[in-house]
Design a protein around this motif. Structure first.
Motif, mmCIF file in Angstrom:
data_model
loop_
_atom_site.group_PDB
_atom_site.id
_atom_site.type_symbol
_atom_site.label_atom_id
_atom_site.label_comp_id
_atom_site.label_asym_id
_atom_site.label_seq_id
_atom_site.Cartn_x
_atom_site.Cartn_y
_atom_site.Cartn_z
ATOM 1 N N THR A 104 0.813 -1.209 0.000
ATOM 2 C CA THR A 104 0.000 0.000 0.000
ATOM 3 C C THR A 104 0.850 1.264 0.000
ATOM 4 O OG1 THR A 104 -0.079 0.022 2.419
ATOM 5 C CG2 THR A 104 -1.830 -1.178 1.268
ATOM 6 N N PRO A 105 0.280 2.376 -0.464
ATOM 7 C CA PRO A 105 1.005 3.652 -0.416
ATOM 8 C C PRO A 105 1.410 4.040 1.010
ATOM 9 C CG PRO A 105 -0.865 3.818 -1.907
ATOM 10 C CD PRO A 105 -0.995 2.495 -1.214
ATOM 11 N N SER A 106 0.548 3.753 1.977
ATOM 12 C CA SER A 106 0.872 4.138 3.357
ATOM 13 C C SER A 106 2.076 3.368 3.875
ATOM 14 C CB SER A 106 -0.329 3.915 4.275
ATOM 15 O OG SER A 106 -1.339 4.868 4.025
ATOM 16 N N PHE A 107 2.179 2.074 3.541
ATOM 17 C CA PHE A 107 3.347 1.327 4.017
ATOM 18 C C PHE A 107 4.618 1.850 3.354
ATOM 19 C CE2 PHE A 107 6.571 -1.928 4.030
ATOM 20 C CZ PHE A 107 6.565 -2.331 5.355
ATOM 21 N N LYS A 108 4.554 2.175 2.074
ATOM 22 C CA LYS A 108 5.732 2.691 1.388
ATOM 23 C C LYS A 108 6.166 4.035 1.983
ATOM 24 C CE LYS A 108 4.700 0.213 -2.867
ATOM 25 N NZ LYS A 108 4.421 0.278 -4.312
ATOM 26 N N ALA A 109 5.186 4.877 2.317
ATOM 27 C CA ALA A 109 5.512 6.149 2.962
ATOM 28 C C ALA A 109 6.084 5.909 4.356
ATOM 29 C CB ALA A 109 4.262 7.019 3.045
ATOM 30 N N TYR A 110 5.529 4.945 5.065
ATOM 31 C CA TYR A 110 6.008 4.591 6.404
ATOM 32 C C TYR A 110 7.445 4.066 6.334
ATOM 33 C CZ TYR A 110 6.682 1.093 10.142
ATOM 34 O OH TYR A 110 7.191 0.299 11.145
ATOM 35 N N ALA A 111 7.722 3.187 5.374
ATOM 36 C CA ALA A 111 9.066 2.637 5.233
ATOM 37 C C ALA A 111 10.070 3.738 4.902
ATOM 38 C CB ALA A 111 9.079 1.556 4.153
ATOM 39 N N ASP A 112 9.666 4.656 4.036
ATOM 40 C CA ASP A 112 10.542 5.777 3.695
ATOM 41 C C ASP A 112 10.813 6.644 4.917
ATOM 42 O OD1 ASP A 112 11.791 7.709 1.643
ATOM 43 O OD2 ASP A 112 10.339 8.959 2.701
ATOM 44 N N ALA A 113 9.786 6.859 5.739
ATOM 45 C CA ALA A 113 9.950 7.679 6.937
ATOM 46 C C ALA A 113 10.834 6.981 7.967
ATOM 47 C CB ALA A 113 8.588 7.997 7.543
ATOM 48 N N ARG A 114 10.775 5.642 8.027
ATOM 49 C CA ARG A 114 11.665 4.914 8.937
ATOM 50 C C ARG A 114 13.126 5.056 8.496
ATOM 51 N NH1 ARG A 114 10.214 2.626 13.834
ATOM 52 N NH2 ARG A 114 11.865 1.106 13.467
ATOM 53 N N ALA A 115 13.332 5.111 7.176
ATOM 54 C CA ALA A 115 14.691 5.234 6.645
ATOM 55 C C ALA A 115 15.191 6.670 6.665
ATOM 56 C CB ALA A 115 14.728 4.697 5.214
ATOM 57 N N ASN A 116 14.276 7.619 6.606
ATOM 58 C CA ASN A 116 14.643 9.035 6.554
ATOM 59 C C ASN A 116 13.783 9.818 7.530
ATOM 60 O OD1 ASN A 116 16.591 9.420 4.145
ATOM 61 N ND2 ASN A 116 14.995 8.078 3.351
ATOM 62 N N ARG A 117 14.184 9.840 8.790
ATOM 63 C CA ARG A 117 13.416 10.588 9.783
ATOM 64 C C ARG A 117 13.586 12.077 9.532
ATOM 65 N NH1 ARG A 117 11.546 7.583 14.105
ATOM 66 N NH2 ARG A 117 10.238 9.429 14.392
ATOM 67 N N ARG A 118 12.483 12.720 9.184
ATOM 68 C CA ARG A 118 12.507 14.146 8.887
ATOM 69 C C ARG A 118 11.573 14.928 9.810
ATOM 70 N NH1 ARG A 118 12.303 11.237 4.113
ATOM 71 N NH2 ARG A 118 10.051 11.484 3.945
ATOM 72 N N ASP A 119 10.954 14.214 10.785
ATOM 73 C CA ASP A 119 10.111 14.911 11.740
ATOM 74 C C ASP A 119 10.990 15.748 12.675
ATOM 75 O OD1 ASP A 119 10.455 11.974 11.918
ATOM 76 O OD2 ASP A 119 9.896 12.201 14.012
ATOM 77 N N PRO A 120 10.405 16.699 13.431
ATOM 78 C CA PRO A 120 11.173 17.781 14.059
ATOM 79 C C PRO A 120 12.371 17.373 14.910
ATOM 80 C CG PRO A 120 8.846 18.270 14.157
ATOM 81 C CD PRO A 120 8.956 16.884 13.602
ATOM 82 N N PHE A 121 12.345 16.221 15.581
ATOM 83 C CA PHE A 121 13.453 15.859 16.469
ATOM 84 C C PHE A 121 14.750 15.613 15.704
ATOM 85 C CE2 PHE A 121 16.077 12.650 18.590
ATOM 86 C CZ PHE A 121 16.260 13.237 19.830
ATOM 87 N N PHE A 122 14.647 15.148 14.458
ATOM 88 C CA PHE A 122 15.822 14.681 13.718
ATOM 89 C C PHE A 122 16.477 15.815 12.930
ATOM 90 C CE2 PHE A 122 13.477 10.934 14.769
ATOM 91 C CZ PHE A 122 14.460 10.001 15.043
ATOM 92 N N ILE A 123 17.786 15.685 12.792
ATOM 93 C CA ILE A 123 18.577 16.702 12.105
ATOM 94 C C ILE A 123 18.987 16.239 10.709
ATOM 95 C CG2 ILE A 123 20.706 18.061 12.201
ATOM 96 C CD1 ILE A 123 20.581 17.642 15.287
#
Length: 321
Positions: A281-300
């Motif tokens: 699914t698109p959501s899993f692919k987006a989730y996997a990408d986010a696990r590999a590239n944390r871009r939420d506020p805590f990460f630099i």
């Protein structure tokens, strides 16, 4: 007049700030992507694929339940069949958790090794550690060193790279992490459940089981059968005192944690229902990408890649209808 001049200066300053700075893009965390996934992107887990293990209550008297999802066909089905027979025969009732090795596994079964097994258990050969499977049909894959199309947005480093240090190809089939060459096999990630055995050619019956509570021991792949994963209650296993004997076995009987019962989900009254985020699914692919590239506020700095075991397939209780 002074106030008007100050406002004018502020407006001039804002006008001088680049547009990208004023409109900084925000990215959701992996958990937020999972929470926003559409209902149709979740796949139900059949109650018959659940193995529910109830341990003796903890020191405070609180119940301890561990829920295991069994591997679906075509993987490890000889051992899975044995596990179903063992659960139906209530064989694990009165056995115990006998081994807790730090950063490795928790193991359970008959500590005496004298309890008679039920009739009709299959003797499984080592050939069943690997399975013929049509990867092109259900495989959502990653390949070592090759940039994939897996990305949900800008990473700043190009497409996400997912690596497997052990095999050329790894990915997901029906929500399960697998690796492959000419054949495919399930892999040892955190929480995966395997079958204890003696020296080859013994492959174990399924009566002795363990779950991974540490860094993924991928060297065990294709050497021990993987038969499932813990989807709820892993804390009741991972938090247990470490055994002081060889390989983390408990040296005293009183250290062992009694198992009250192990049942298939179809045999447990009011058993909870579960579902997993389907990996195509698109959501899993987006989730996997986010696990590999944390871009939420805590990460630099986004990592630009991930190990397959660092992309655990989300599993949750099914929402009430």
């Amino acid at each position: 007049m002074k106030r008007f001049l100050n406002l004018t200066a502020a407006a001039a300053f804002c006008a001088s700030v680049p547009a990208f700075a004023q409109e900084a893009k925000t990215y959701p965390a992996p958990s937020e992507i999972v929470a926003a996934a559409k209902a149709q992107e979740w796949a139900a887990i059949a109650p018959s694929d659940l193995l529910i293990m109830d341990l003796a209550p903890d020191a405070a008297g609180k119940p301890r339940r561990v829920v295991i999802q069994l591997m679906p066909a075509p993987f490890s089905q000889g051992w899975i069949g044995n596990i179903r027979k063992l659960a139906t025969a209530k064989w694990w009732d009165g056995t115990s958790i006998n081994r807790v090795q730090d950063n490795y596994v928790v193991q359970w079964g008959d500590a005496t090794e004298k309890k008679a097994l039920p009739d009709g258990l299959e003797v499984v050969t080592e050939n069943e550690y690997e399975t013929e499977v049509n990867l092109s049909k259900e495989f959502y894959g990653i390949t070592v060193g090759i940039e994939t199309a897996l990305r949900a947005g800008e990473t700043g480093k190009g497409p996400t790279k997912l690596f497997d240090a052990y095999q050329k190809e790894a990915g997901f089939i029906n929500g399960w992490p697998v690796a492959s060459e000419e054949k495919a096999w399930p892999i040892h990630c955190y929480g995966m459940v395997g079958v204890g055995r003696n020296l080859s050619p013994d492959t174990g019956t399924g009566a002795e089981l363990y779950t991974v509570i540490g860094h993924a021991p991928r060297h065990l792949d294709r050497n021990i059968a993987v038969v499932g994963r813990v989807i709820e209650g892993i804390e009741h296993l991972s938090s247990l005192p470490r055994g002081t004997g060889a390989l983390g076995f408990y040296e005293k009987e009183e250290e062992r944690v009694p198992i009250l019962s192990v049942r298939l989900g179809t045999e447990v009254q009011n058993a909870p229902s579960f579902e997993y985020l389907y990996t195509q699914t698109p959501s899993f692919k987006a989730y996997a990408d986010a696990r590999a590239n944390r871009r939420d506020p805590f990460f630099i700095t986004p990592a630009g890649g991930a190990d397959i075991c660092n992309i655990p397939v989300p599993v949750r209780r099914r929402p009430a209808k």
